[in-house]
Scaffold this active site. Structure first.
Site, PDB file in Angstrom:
ATOM      1  N   ASN A   1       6.820  -7.392   3.533  1.00 48.81           N
ATOM      2  CA  ASN A   1       6.843  -6.200   4.385  1.00 48.81           C
ATOM      3  C   ASN A   1       6.232  -5.049   3.578  1.00 48.81           C
ATOM      4  O   ASN A   1       6.865  -4.533   2.668  1.00 48.81           O
ATOM      5  CB  ASN A   1       8.302  -5.888   4.781  1.00 48.81           C
ATOM      6  CG  ASN A   1       8.434  -4.558   5.496  1.00 48.81           C
ATOM      7  OD1 ASN A   1       7.440  -3.992   5.964  1.00 48.81           O
ATOM      8  ND2 ASN A   1       9.656  -4.052   5.588  1.00 48.81           N
TER       9      ASN A   1
ATOM     10  N   LYS B   1       5.491  -2.083   4.500  1.00 47.05           N
ATOM     11  CA  LYS B   1       5.922  -0.730   4.889  1.00 47.05           C
ATOM     12  C   LYS B   1       4.697   0.178   5.014  1.00 47.05           C
ATOM     13  O   LYS B   1       3.650  -0.278   5.451  1.00 47.05           O
ATOM     14  CB  LYS B   1       6.962  -0.202   3.894  1.00 47.05           C
ATOM     15  CG  LYS B   1       8.082  -1.221   3.675  1.00 47.05           C
ATOM     16  CD  LYS B   1       9.285  -0.707   2.968  1.00 47.05           C
ATOM     17  CE  LYS B   1      10.303  -1.845   2.855  1.00 47.05           C
ATOM     18  NZ  LYS B   1      11.602  -1.423   2.364  1.00 47.05           N
TER      19      LYS B   1
ATOM     20  N   HIS C   1      14.073  -2.999  11.885  1.00 46.74           N
ATOM     21  CA  HIS C   1      14.265  -2.842  10.437  1.00 46.74           C
ATOM     22  C   HIS C   1      15.185  -1.649  10.196  1.00 46.74           C
ATOM     23  O   HIS C   1      15.143  -0.665  10.938  1.00 46.74           O
ATOM     24  CB  HIS C   1      12.901  -2.622   9.762  1.00 46.74           C
ATOM     25  CG  HIS C   1      13.002  -2.658   8.264  1.00 46.74           C
ATOM     26  ND1 HIS C   1      13.451  -1.585   7.538  1.00 46.74           N
ATOM     27  CD2 HIS C   1      12.745  -3.642   7.374  1.00 46.74           C
ATOM     28  CE1 HIS C   1      13.453  -1.916   6.249  1.00 46.74           C
ATOM     29  NE2 HIS C   1      13.026  -3.157   6.128  1.00 46.74           N
TER      30      HIS C   1
ATOM     31  N   GLU D   1      15.081   0.729   8.237  1.00 45.24           N
ATOM     32  CA  GLU D   1      14.395   2.033   8.099  1.00 45.24           C
ATOM     33  C   GLU D   1      14.046   2.598   9.473  1.00 45.24           C
ATOM     34  O   GLU D   1      14.019   3.809   9.669  1.00 45.24           O
ATOM     35  CB  GLU D   1      13.148   1.872   7.213  1.00 45.24           C
ATOM     36  CG  GLU D   1      13.538   1.730   5.743  1.00 45.24           C
ATOM     37  CD  GLU D   1      12.548   0.968   4.888  1.00 45.24           C
ATOM     38  OE1 GLU D   1      11.395   0.770   5.316  1.00 45.24           O
ATOM     39  OE2 GLU D   1      12.944   0.554   3.778  1.00 45.24           O
TER      40      GLU D   1
ATOM     41  N   GLU E   1      19.346  -8.253   6.397  1.00 46.95           N
ATOM     42  CA  GLU E   1      18.977  -7.359   5.293  1.00 46.95           C
ATOM     43  C   GLU E   1      20.072  -6.318   5.095  1.00 46.95           C
ATOM     44  O   GLU E   1      20.105  -5.302   5.800  1.00 46.95           O
ATOM     45  CB  GLU E   1      17.673  -6.634   5.623  1.00 46.95           C
ATOM     46  CG  GLU E   1      16.477  -7.544   5.754  1.00 46.95           C
ATOM     47  CD  GLU E   1      15.193  -6.780   5.489  1.00 46.95           C
ATOM     48  OE1 GLU E   1      14.505  -7.092   4.516  1.00 46.95           O
ATOM     49  OE2 GLU E   1      14.895  -5.842   6.248  1.00 46.95           O
TER      50      GLU E   1
ATOM     51  N   GLY F   1      15.539  -1.895  -1.350  1.00 44.44           N
ATOM     52  CA  GLY F   1      14.884  -0.933  -2.226  1.00 44.44           C
ATOM     53  C   GLY F   1      15.795  -0.385  -3.321  1.00 44.44           C
ATOM     54  O   GLY F   1      15.469   0.593  -3.986  1.00 44.44           O
TER      55      GLY F   1
ATOM     56  N   SER G   1      15.759  -6.395  -1.975  1.00 40.85           N
ATOM     57  CA  SER G   1      15.478  -6.489  -3.409  1.00 40.85           C
ATOM     58  C   SER G   1      15.218  -7.915  -3.905  1.00 40.85           C
ATOM     59  O   SER G   1      15.609  -8.264  -5.016  1.00 40.85           O
ATOM     60  CB  SER G   1      16.615  -5.846  -4.220  1.00 40.85           C
ATOM     61  OG  SER G   1      16.685  -4.469  -3.950  1.00 40.85           O
TER      62      SER G   1
HETATM   63  P1  PGA Z   1      12.948  -4.485  -0.693  1.00 37.27           P
HETATM   64  O1  PGA Z   1      12.718  -4.272   0.893  1.00 37.27           O
HETATM   65  O2  PGA Z   1      12.561  -5.900  -0.998  1.00 37.27           O
HETATM   66  O3  PGA Z   1      12.049  -3.481  -1.350  1.00 37.27           O
HETATM   67  O4  PGA Z   1      14.398  -4.248  -0.959  1.00 37.27           O
HETATM   68  C1  PGA Z   1      13.066  -5.256   1.818  1.00 37.27           C
HETATM   69  C2  PGA Z   1      12.741  -4.753   3.202  1.00 37.27           C
HETATM   70  O5  PGA Z   1      12.867  -3.558   3.448  1.00 37.27           O
HETATM   71  O6  PGA Z   1      12.354  -5.539   4.086  1.00 37.27           O
END
Ligand code: PGA
Length: 248
Positions: A10, A12, A94, A96, A165, A171, A211
């Site tokens: 992903n 982003k 997601h 976010e 997730e 993150g 992560s």
């Molecule tokens: P990350 O993000 O691996 O940086 O924790 C995962 C995601 O947001 O899909």
């Protein structure tokens, strides 16, 4: 039933079209595993990424879409447009999007329905926050899953991918331990089984995200209910991402 692992990067809001092409050119030479490798790229990079990935096992998708077929929605993008650009899947819900753009379970359910109608695989993302984990994650996840799948018919159940997730792991560098991820994903599968029946739920892929790094990948993938991963930060560099893809 063995589900072939799906590994989704992903990106982003990172990478221009030229950077996407450069990444895919490099990644193609590094993949030695036969996992499904999917990249959720920015809208503007879809077309170029699809062209560069042609003939390889890399599948290109998007990170969001609108729930309407088309219409007067300035700044939005329709599933048919993503499909036209060559996208095969779309991330929906997601954390976010839920957090910064206030997407509700209701809106996400409508997007899942639209993606299926438009012939794009929806990847429905669910996950609890840190405080929700402490006070009991089950209810939150159950609601996100049942609401998200609300318009999905039983015969379409395996056309949707579920990605668990935990918000506290995204993150933050805090990957859920394989035990926690497995226990939670087993719970997610039991919710799907209640809704769609045990047989259907056993063939539905459930991915873990939060992560994920090359060092944490193998242990996660040994778990029964983890059928792949959704990778953010560690998917931006082809070498690091290839180490995740080539897990043993
Ligand atoms: P990350 O993000 O691996 O940086 O924790 C995962 C995601 O947001 O899909």
């Amino acid at each position: 039933m063995v589900i072939q692992p799906t590994i989704i990067g992903n990106w982003k809001m990172y990478k221009t079209a030229a950077q996407a092409v450069e990444f895919i050119r490099a990644l193609k030479t590094m993949i030695v595993n036969n996992s499904q490798v999917w990249l959720a790229v920015p809208f503007t990079a879809i077309h170029a990424a699809v062209k560069e990935a042609a003939g390889s096992d890399i599948v290109i998708g998007a990170q969001n879409m609108n729930s309407a077929k088309e219409g007067a929605f300035t700044g939005e993008i329709a599933g048919i447009m993503l499909k036209d650009a060559g996208a095969k899947f779309v991330l929906l819900g997601h954390s976010e999007r839920r957090q910064h753009f206030h997407e509700t379970n209701e809106q996400i359910a409508a997007k899942v329905k639209r993606a299926l109608l438009d012939g794009i695989t929806p990847v429905l993302c669910v996950g609890e926050t840190e405080s929700q984990r402490e006070s009991g994650y089950e209810e939150v996840l159950k609601e996100q899953i049942l609401e998200g799948f609300k318009h999905v018919e039983k015969e379409d159940a395996d056309k949707v991918i579920l990605a668990y997730e935990p918000v506290w792991a995204i993150g933050t560098g805090k990957t859920a331990t394989p035990d926690i991820a497995e226990e939670t994903q087993k719970y997610c599968r039991s919710v799907l089984a209640e809704h769609f029946g045990k047989r259907a739920s056993n063939s539905m892929p459930i991915l873990y995200g939060g992560s994920v790094k090359p060092e944490t990948m193998s242990a996660l993938m040994k778990e029964k209910d983890i059928n792949g991963v959704l990778v953010g930060g560690a998917s931006l560099d082809p070498k690091t991402f290839s180490q995740i893809v080539n897990f043993t």
